[in-house]
Design a protein around this motif. Structure first.
Motif, short mmCIF file in Angstrom:
data_model
loop_
_atom_site.label_atom_id
_atom_site.label_comp_id
_atom_site.label_asym_id
_atom_site.label_seq_id
_atom_site.Cartn_x
_atom_site.Cartn_y
_atom_site.Cartn_z
N ASN A 36 7.64 43.29 -6.06
CA ASN A 36 7.98 42.09 -6.82
C ASN A 36 7.81 40.81 -6.03
OD1 ASN A 36 8.60 43.48 -9.17
ND2 ASN A 36 10.65 43.96 -8.41
N SER A 37 7.46 40.89 -4.78
CA SER A 37 7.33 39.68 -3.95
C SER A 37 6.21 38.78 -4.45
CB SER A 37 7.10 40.06 -2.50
OG SER A 37 5.86 40.69 -2.34
N ILE A 38 5.19 39.34 -5.05
CA ILE A 38 4.09 38.53 -5.59
C ILE A 38 4.61 37.65 -6.72
CG2 ILE A 38 1.91 38.65 -6.82
CD1 ILE A 38 1.36 41.24 -5.32
N PHE A 39 5.44 38.19 -7.57
CA PHE A 39 5.97 37.44 -8.70
C PHE A 39 6.94 36.36 -8.24
CE2 PHE A 39 5.04 41.71 -10.44
CZ PHE A 39 3.92 41.35 -11.16
N GLU A 40 7.70 36.63 -7.17
CA GLU A 40 8.60 35.62 -6.64
C GLU A 40 7.83 34.44 -6.09
OE1 GLU A 40 11.15 37.53 -3.87
OE2 GLU A 40 12.04 38.82 -5.40
N GLU A 41 6.67 34.69 -5.47
CA GLU A 41 5.84 33.60 -4.99
C GLU A 41 5.34 32.75 -6.14
OE1 GLU A 41 2.36 34.19 -2.45
OE2 GLU A 41 3.68 35.35 -1.15
N ASP A 42 4.96 33.38 -7.24
CA ASP A 42 4.52 32.63 -8.41
C ASP A 42 5.64 31.77 -8.97
OD1 ASP A 42 1.95 33.61 -8.28
OD2 ASP A 42 2.29 35.18 -9.78
N ARG A 43 6.86 32.33 -9.03
CA ARG A 43 8.00 31.56 -9.53
C ARG A 43 8.28 30.37 -8.63
NH1 ARG A 43 11.73 36.48 -10.07
NH2 ARG A 43 10.45 37.67 -11.45
N ASN A 44 8.21 30.58 -7.31
CA ASN A 44 8.45 29.48 -6.38
C ASN A 44 7.39 28.40 -6.54
OD1 ASN A 44 10.69 30.74 -5.35
ND2 ASN A 44 9.60 31.69 -3.66
N ASN A 45 6.13 28.79 -6.73
CA ASN A 45 5.07 27.80 -6.91
C ASN A 45 5.24 27.06 -8.22
OD1 ASN A 45 3.83 28.43 -4.51
ND2 ASN A 45 2.44 29.94 -5.42
N LYS A 46 5.67 27.73 -9.29
CA LYS A 46 5.92 27.06 -10.56
C LYS A 46 7.06 26.07 -10.42
CE LYS A 46 4.26 30.56 -13.76
NZ LYS A 46 4.63 31.54 -14.79
N ASP A 47 8.12 26.43 -9.71
CA ASP A 47 9.25 25.53 -9.52
C ASP A 47 8.82 24.29 -8.74
OD1 ASP A 47 10.91 27.24 -10.86
OD2 ASP A 47 11.72 28.18 -9.04
N ILE A 48 7.99 24.46 -7.73
CA ILE A 48 7.51 23.33 -6.93
C ILE A 48 6.64 22.43 -7.79
CG2 ILE A 48 5.98 22.72 -5.02
CD1 ILE A 48 7.07 25.20 -3.54
N ASN A 49 5.76 23.03 -8.59
CA ASN A 49 4.89 22.24 -9.46
C ASN A 49 5.69 21.49 -10.50
OD1 ASN A 49 2.59 23.04 -8.14
ND2 ASN A 49 2.16 24.74 -9.53
N GLU A 50 6.73 22.11 -11.07
CA GLU A 50 7.57 21.43 -12.05
C GLU A 50 8.31 20.27 -11.40
OE1 GLU A 50 10.08 24.27 -13.93
OE2 GLU A 50 8.41 25.26 -14.94
N GLN A 51 8.78 20.47 -10.18
CA GLN A 51 9.49 19.40 -9.49
C GLN A 51 8.54 18.25 -9.20
OE1 GLN A 51 11.17 21.22 -6.04
NE2 GLN A 51 12.92 22.10 -7.17
N GLU A 52 7.30 18.55 -8.82
CA GLU A 52 6.32 17.49 -8.54
C GLU A 52 5.97 16.72 -9.80
OE1 GLU A 52 3.01 19.35 -6.63
OE2 GLU A 52 4.09 19.57 -4.72
N THR A 53 5.81 17.43 -10.92
CA THR A 53 5.49 16.73 -12.17
C THR A 53 6.67 15.91 -12.64
OG1 THR A 53 6.09 18.70 -13.45
CG2 THR A 53 3.76 18.40 -12.93
N ASN A 54 7.90 16.38 -12.44
CA ASN A 54 9.07 15.60 -12.83
C ASN A 54 9.22 14.37 -11.95
OD1 ASN A 54 9.72 17.36 -14.85
ND2 ASN A 54 11.14 18.57 -13.61
N ASN A 55 8.85 14.47 -10.71
CA ASN A 55 8.94 13.32 -9.81
C ASN A 55 7.86 12.28 -10.12
OD1 ASN A 55 11.10 14.41 -8.45
ND2 ASN A 55 9.83 15.35 -6.85
#
Length: 60
Positions: free
Chosen positions: A39-58
């Protein structure tokens, strides 16, 4: 010791190694670590999505 005996011993050694690997990989102690690795691959995807969402919100 003749050549046939050596080949037989090597075959037994490889069979024993195979059985040890199968028992090790299907042991209950290893299940959680293998599940975490799977499941570590999916956790990396979730972390990248969270970072991208934070960047778009900023940027908004």
């Amino acid at each position: 010791m003749d050549y046939g005996t050596v080949r037989g011993l090597i075959a037994l050694l490889i069979l024993a190694l195979f059985i040890i690997i199968v028992v090790w990989s299907y042991s209950k102690k290893r299940k959680t670590s293998f599940d975490d690795a799977a499941n570590s691959i999916f956790e990396e995807d979730r972390n990248n999505k969270d970072i991208n969402e934070q960047e778009t919100n900023n940027n908004v």
